[in-house]
Design an enzyme around this catalytic site. Sequence first.
Site, mmCIF file in Angstrom:
data_model
loop_
_atom_site.group_PDB
_atom_site.id
_atom_site.type_symbol
_atom_site.label_atom_id
_atom_site.label_comp_id
_atom_site.label_asym_id
_atom_site.label_seq_id
_atom_site.Cartn_x
_atom_site.Cartn_y
_atom_site.Cartn_z
ATOM 1 N N SER A 22 0.769 -1.061 0.150
ATOM 2 C CA SER A 22 -0.045 0.048 -0.103
ATOM 3 C C SER A 22 0.974 1.439 -0.058
ATOM 4 C CB SER A 22 -0.857 0.054 1.171
ATOM 5 O OG SER A 22 -1.661 -0.895 0.774
ATOM 6 N N THR A 67 -5.833 -3.318 7.827
ATOM 7 C CA THR A 67 -5.845 -4.403 7.248
ATOM 8 C C THR A 67 -6.036 -5.522 8.391
ATOM 9 O OG1 THR A 67 -4.484 -5.851 5.837
ATOM 10 C CG2 THR A 67 -3.230 -4.431 7.434
ATOM 11 N N LYS A 71 -10.075 -5.614 10.497
ATOM 12 C CA LYS A 71 -11.109 -5.017 9.631
ATOM 13 C C LYS A 71 -12.307 -4.989 9.966
ATOM 14 C CE LYS A 71 -8.704 -5.866 5.231
ATOM 15 N NZ LYS A 71 -8.603 -6.342 3.805
ATOM 16 N N GLY A 131 -14.562 -20.834 -1.560
ATOM 17 C CA GLY A 131 -14.063 -20.320 -0.311
ATOM 18 C C GLY A 131 -15.213 -19.737 0.488
ATOM 19 N N ALA A 132 -15.159 -19.705 1.888
ATOM 20 C CA ALA A 132 -16.140 -19.061 2.653
ATOM 21 C C ALA A 132 -15.491 -18.289 3.933
ATOM 22 C CB ALA A 132 -16.970 -20.257 3.269
ATOM 23 N N GLY A 133 -14.137 -17.843 3.717
ATOM 24 C CA GLY A 133 -13.398 -16.976 4.721
ATOM 25 C C GLY A 133 -13.880 -15.582 4.276
ATOM 26 N N LEU A 227 -8.211 -14.164 -6.425
ATOM 27 C CA LEU A 227 -7.860 -12.984 -5.219
ATOM 28 C C LEU A 227 -6.413 -12.969 -4.999
ATOM 29 C CD1 LEU A 227 -11.112 -12.588 -2.902
ATOM 30 C CD2 LEU A 227 -10.873 -12.010 -5.144
ATOM 31 N N TYR A 229 -2.580 -12.362 -5.852
ATOM 32 C CA TYR A 229 -1.819 -11.956 -6.901
ATOM 33 C C TYR A 229 -0.246 -12.304 -6.777
ATOM 34 C CZ TYR A 229 -1.231 -8.568 -3.041
ATOM 35 O OH TYR A 229 -1.091 -7.992 -1.803
ATOM 36 N N GLY A 250 -5.359 -11.334 -8.575
ATOM 37 C CA GLY A 250 -6.108 -10.149 -7.588
ATOM 38 C C GLY A 250 -5.265 -8.754 -7.475
HETATM 39 P P1 NDP Z 1 -9.330 -16.868 5.502
HETATM 40 O O1 NDP Z 1 -8.483 -17.290 6.224
HETATM 41 O O2 NDP Z 1 -10.630 -16.157 5.895
HETATM 42 O O3 NDP Z 1 -9.980 -18.004 4.557
HETATM 43 C C1 NDP Z 1 -9.550 -18.595 4.291
HETATM 44 C C2 NDP Z 1 -10.431 -19.720 2.933
HETATM 45 O O4 NDP Z 1 -9.522 -20.668 2.361
HETATM 46 C C3 NDP Z 1 -11.368 -20.582 3.673
HETATM 47 O O5 NDP Z 1 -12.512 -20.666 2.741
HETATM 48 C C4 NDP Z 1 -10.710 -21.902 3.759
HETATM 49 O O6 NDP Z 1 -11.465 -22.974 3.903
HETATM 50 C C5 NDP Z 1 -9.974 -21.885 2.593
HETATM 51 N N1 NDP Z 1 -8.850 -23.049 2.980
HETATM 52 C C6 NDP Z 1 -7.727 -22.864 3.527
HETATM 53 N N2 NDP Z 1 -6.871 -23.919 3.532
HETATM 54 C C7 NDP Z 1 -7.509 -24.770 2.929
HETATM 55 C C8 NDP Z 1 -7.202 -26.164 2.318
HETATM 56 N N3 NDP Z 1 -6.112 -26.847 2.599
HETATM 57 N N4 NDP Z 1 -8.313 -26.961 1.507
HETATM 58 C C9 NDP Z 1 -9.309 -26.086 1.135
HETATM 59 N N5 NDP Z 1 -9.598 -24.849 1.628
HETATM 60 C C10 NDP Z 1 -8.688 -24.075 2.486
HETATM 61 O O7 NDP Z 1 -8.749 -15.899 4.674
HETATM 62 P P2 NDP Z 1 -9.368 -14.750 3.582
HETATM 63 O O8 NDP Z 1 -10.916 -15.024 3.387
HETATM 64 O O9 NDP Z 1 -8.936 -13.328 4.434
HETATM 65 O O10 NDP Z 1 -8.568 -14.485 2.443
HETATM 66 C C11 NDP Z 1 -8.401 -15.553 1.350
HETATM 67 C C12 NDP Z 1 -7.482 -14.974 0.187
HETATM 68 O O11 NDP Z 1 -7.942 -13.950 -0.311
HETATM 69 C C13 NDP Z 1 -5.962 -15.050 0.866
HETATM 70 O O12 NDP Z 1 -5.309 -15.775 -0.197
HETATM 71 C C14 NDP Z 1 -5.620 -13.410 0.384
HETATM 72 O O13 NDP Z 1 -4.367 -13.171 0.164
HETATM 73 C C15 NDP Z 1 -6.685 -13.023 -0.849
HETATM 74 N N6 NDP Z 1 -7.176 -11.497 -0.580
HETATM 75 C C16 NDP Z 1 -6.628 -10.591 -1.728
HETATM 76 C C17 NDP Z 1 -7.013 -9.403 -1.478
HETATM 77 C C18 NDP Z 1 -6.352 -8.601 -2.632
HETATM 78 O O14 NDP Z 1 -6.520 -7.231 -2.608
HETATM 79 N N7 NDP Z 1 -6.132 -9.051 -3.850
HETATM 80 C C19 NDP Z 1 -7.626 -8.760 -0.402
HETATM 81 C C20 NDP Z 1 -8.094 -9.811 0.726
HETATM 82 C C21 NDP Z 1 -7.692 -11.176 0.545
HETATM 83 P P3 NDP Z 1 -12.281 -23.303 5.581
HETATM 84 O O15 NDP Z 1 -13.461 -22.572 5.851
HETATM 85 O O16 NDP Z 1 -12.709 -24.798 4.919
HETATM 86 O O17 NDP Z 1 -10.900 -23.284 6.480
#
Ligand code: NDP
Length: 289
Positions: A22, A67, A71, A131-133, A227, A229, A250
């Site tokens: 940033s 960040t 957030k 994904g569902a994070g 997402l 990069y 991303g």
């Molecule tokens: P979270 O930790 O909240 O979520 C992680 C996700 O990855 C969950 O859905 C999780 O599944 C899944 N996951 C992790 N390990 C595994 C595995 N071994 N097998 C299957 N699924 C898995 O992370 P965020 O949501 O905050 O971020 C996700 C991505 O988005 C990151 O890589 C980040 O770099 C990117 N990002 C990019 C941005 C940009 O500006 N381009 C901005 C924000 C994020 P489960 O629920 O089952 O654990």
Amino acid sequence: MIVNGETRLCGLIGNPVSHTLSPFIHNTLSKRMTINTVYVPFQVEKNELSQAVAGAHALNVLGMNVTVPYKTDVIPYLDAIDPMAKGIGAVNTLVRTQNGYKGYNTDMTGLCRAMQTEGIRLNGEEIIILGAGGAARSVAYMCLYYKVSKIYLLNRTIEKAQNIADELNKEFQREAIIPMHLAEFDKIPTKKYLVIQGTSIGLHPDSEACVIEDPSFYQLAHTGYDLIYRPFKTRFMKLVEEAGGVSFNGLGMLLFQAIDAYELWNHLEISDEVAMETYELLKAETKKA
Ligand code: NDP
């Protein structure tokens, strides 16, 4: 860059902040636009978040980005919040107002703007999100806000996908999100979709990993949007392209979340030309890191 008596400060609060791009983006924009602002990272401890926000206001800081991991935690310390950021439940941009800061989510307006720039439509589309994070939930919210018609939300932990579906289907008053386990992708009707990769699988240095390896999944993708990069071309993107789709990473999202914040702070519009120049510089910087 000359720092003088009129220089305004912007910054990033998070923990850790040492790897952030940033400052590069914002200071590049200020140089290009000849705007007298400086952007610096601030590592903030969890028990000092409220003091950090109040202190920034007292020091007349123009704007802040927020960040991981703050957030959501930052929301109680804001004076006001934009409706989309409130619905998402996460804020990444603070804009100074008289009595405090107003929170926005430019991660999502930035993703939307990056997609528009790349010619990707959302209105009326059926899409797949992996994904569902935190990021995937925000993307699902943004996509419903911009009127996608259906979202297949696939996750390893089905309960998390189910929770997002329950919450957002209720909020948007339509059964738009269909939660599924990753392994159930073969139940998705056979046609072409925009697929957004929102898991953390494939992130550098684990660059050869992908959340779904089965090539038959990628027959469903006309476009794959990762997402991530770093690396610049993820394994997910390669699998999309091998199946005949087009792919994006991303980096555009990262750029436009910064540009949206920059515009809010400085009350101006960054032209497409400046955005593209900054993108090329950011791309080179990303490859260095
Ligand atoms: P979270 O930790 O909240 O979520 C992680 C996700 O990855 C969950 O859905 C999780 O599944 C899944 N996951 C992790 N390990 C595994 C595995 N071994 N097998 C299957 N699924 C898995 O992370 P965020 O949501 O905050 O971020 C996700 C991505 O988005 C990151 O890589 C980040 O770099 C990117 N990002 C990019 C941005 C940009 O500006 N381009 C901005 C924000 C994020 P489960 O629920 O089952 O654990």
